[in-house]
Design a protein around this motif. Structure first.
Motif, mmCIF file in Angstrom:
data_model
loop_
_atom_site.group_PDB
_atom_site.id
_atom_site.type_symbol
_atom_site.label_atom_id
_atom_site.label_comp_id
_atom_site.label_asym_id
_atom_site.label_seq_id
_atom_site.Cartn_x
_atom_site.Cartn_y
_atom_site.Cartn_z
ATOM 1 N N CYS A 65 -17.149 29.565 -10.055
ATOM 2 C CA CYS A 65 -17.161 29.238 -8.631
ATOM 3 C C CYS A 65 -15.789 28.672 -8.270
ATOM 4 C CB CYS A 65 -18.273 28.232 -8.345
ATOM 5 S SG CYS A 65 -18.594 28.025 -6.600
ATOM 6 N N ALA A 66 -14.899 29.576 -7.861
ATOM 7 C CA ALA A 66 -13.536 29.181 -7.500
ATOM 8 C C ALA A 66 -12.870 30.327 -6.756
ATOM 9 C CB ALA A 66 -12.720 28.842 -8.740
ATOM 10 N N GLU A 67 -11.994 29.978 -5.861
ATOM 11 C CA GLU A 67 -11.165 30.981 -5.183
ATOM 12 C C GLU A 67 -10.146 31.527 -6.186
ATOM 13 O OE1 GLU A 67 -11.419 32.064 -2.139
ATOM 14 O OE2 GLU A 67 -12.715 30.587 -1.180
ATOM 15 N N ASP A 68 -9.702 32.749 -5.974
ATOM 16 C CA ASP A 68 -8.692 33.321 -6.873
ATOM 17 C C ASP A 68 -7.451 32.442 -6.958
ATOM 18 O OD1 ASP A 68 -10.353 35.420 -7.426
ATOM 19 O OD2 ASP A 68 -9.203 36.909 -6.291
ATOM 20 N N SER A 69 -7.098 31.789 -5.857
ATOM 21 C CA SER A 69 -5.913 30.928 -5.846
ATOM 22 C C SER A 69 -6.099 29.675 -6.706
ATOM 23 C CB SER A 69 -5.567 30.519 -4.414
ATOM 24 O OG SER A 69 -6.634 29.780 -3.840
ATOM 25 N N GLU A 70 -7.337 29.323 -7.042
ATOM 26 C CA GLU A 70 -7.624 28.141 -7.867
ATOM 27 C C GLU A 70 -7.692 28.462 -9.356
ATOM 28 O OE1 GLU A 70 -10.507 25.516 -5.012
ATOM 29 O OE2 GLU A 70 -11.367 27.347 -5.862
ATOM 30 N N ILE A 71 -7.636 29.731 -9.701
ATOM 31 C CA ILE A 71 -7.757 30.148 -11.102
ATOM 32 C C ILE A 71 -6.507 29.698 -11.863
ATOM 33 C CG2 ILE A 71 -7.965 32.126 -12.661
ATOM 34 C CD1 ILE A 71 -10.465 31.658 -10.953
ATOM 35 N N PRO A 72 -6.701 28.948 -12.963
ATOM 36 C CA PRO A 72 -5.545 28.502 -13.752
ATOM 37 C C PRO A 72 -4.841 29.673 -14.443
ATOM 38 C CG PRO A 72 -7.610 27.546 -14.589
ATOM 39 C CD PRO A 72 -7.960 28.447 -13.472
ATOM 40 N N GLU A 73 -3.611 29.461 -14.816
ATOM 41 C CA GLU A 73 -2.794 30.502 -15.434
ATOM 42 C C GLU A 73 -3.458 31.120 -16.662
ATOM 43 O OE1 GLU A 73 0.044 32.064 -14.476
ATOM 44 O OE2 GLU A 73 -0.229 30.950 -12.616
ATOM 45 N N PHE A 74 -4.119 30.319 -17.487
ATOM 46 C CA PHE A 74 -4.704 30.850 -18.714
ATOM 47 C C PHE A 74 -5.825 31.854 -18.436
ATOM 48 C CE2 PHE A 74 -7.334 27.067 -17.961
ATOM 49 C CZ PHE A 74 -8.621 27.518 -18.240
ATOM 50 N N MET A 75 -6.376 31.861 -17.222
ATOM 51 C CA MET A 75 -7.462 32.786 -16.875
ATOM 52 C C MET A 75 -6.993 33.955 -16.005
ATOM 53 S SD MET A 75 -10.593 30.316 -15.867
ATOM 54 C CE MET A 75 -12.064 30.787 -16.738
ATOM 55 N N LYS A 76 -5.837 33.887 -15.421
ATOM 56 C CA LYS A 76 -5.409 34.911 -14.457
ATOM 57 C C LYS A 76 -5.414 36.328 -15.015
ATOM 58 C CE LYS A 76 -3.235 32.122 -11.033
ATOM 59 N NZ LYS A 76 -2.070 31.740 -10.290
ATOM 60 N N PRO A 77 -5.026 36.566 -16.263
ATOM 61 C CA PRO A 77 -5.084 37.951 -16.760
ATOM 62 C C PRO A 77 -6.515 38.499 -16.815
ATOM 63 C CG PRO A 77 -3.686 36.603 -18.171
ATOM 64 C CD PRO A 77 -4.372 35.675 -17.206
#
Length: 137
Positions: free
Chosen positions: A122-134
């Motif tokens: 439950c988070a906006e794409d802009s809130e996704i931390p770097e380790f999860m972005k890929p």
């Protein structure tokens, strides 16, 4: 690679996860597991998908949940995909950045046992931390 389904509360993440699981089950060999903390979604999944309601177990943090995932895989080496709906709520975390250790551990399981993981957060794409972005889908 771990896949992430993200969005704000009420944006349809669970429905997306259920659709992915049902499609996956219909089009692939191997076992599919769907993990949630609510019983109400069981009826929306194909009956060949193993549904696990974690409320039936004593999971209260990421390490306990990681041990639980190890047990699920150890019980059935034919599992090809595990869907984990609302992982933050399951492991009792408030902030997505606190998932880094669990995310890393899940990648180890994925590599060792060739199991794909799909997690909803439950988070906006802009809130996704770097380790999860890929892993964003």
């Amino acid at each position: 690679m771990v896949q992430i389904v993200s969005g704000p509360k009420g944006s349809g993440k669970t429905k997306t996860m259920i659709d992915y699981a049902n499609d996956n089950n219909a089009n692939h060999e191997g076992e599919v597991v769907f993990i949630n903390d609510r019983e109400k979604y069981r009826v929306k999944l194909d009956n060949q998908i193993r549904y696990i309601n974690v409320e039936d177990f004593f999971i209260d943090d990421p390490k306990v949940f990681f041990g639980f995932l190890n047990g699920v895989i150890a019980e059935n080496y034919d599992i090809t995909t595990i869907y984990i709906d609302n992982v933050l709520r399951i492991v009792n975390l408030d902030n997505i950045s606190q998932l880094e250790s669990l995310f890393s551990d899940i990648r180890k399981l994925e590599d060792k046992y060739s199991v794909q993981f799909v997690l909803s957060v439950c988070a906006e794409d802009s809130e996704i931390p770097e380790f999860m972005k890929p892993a964003l889908s």
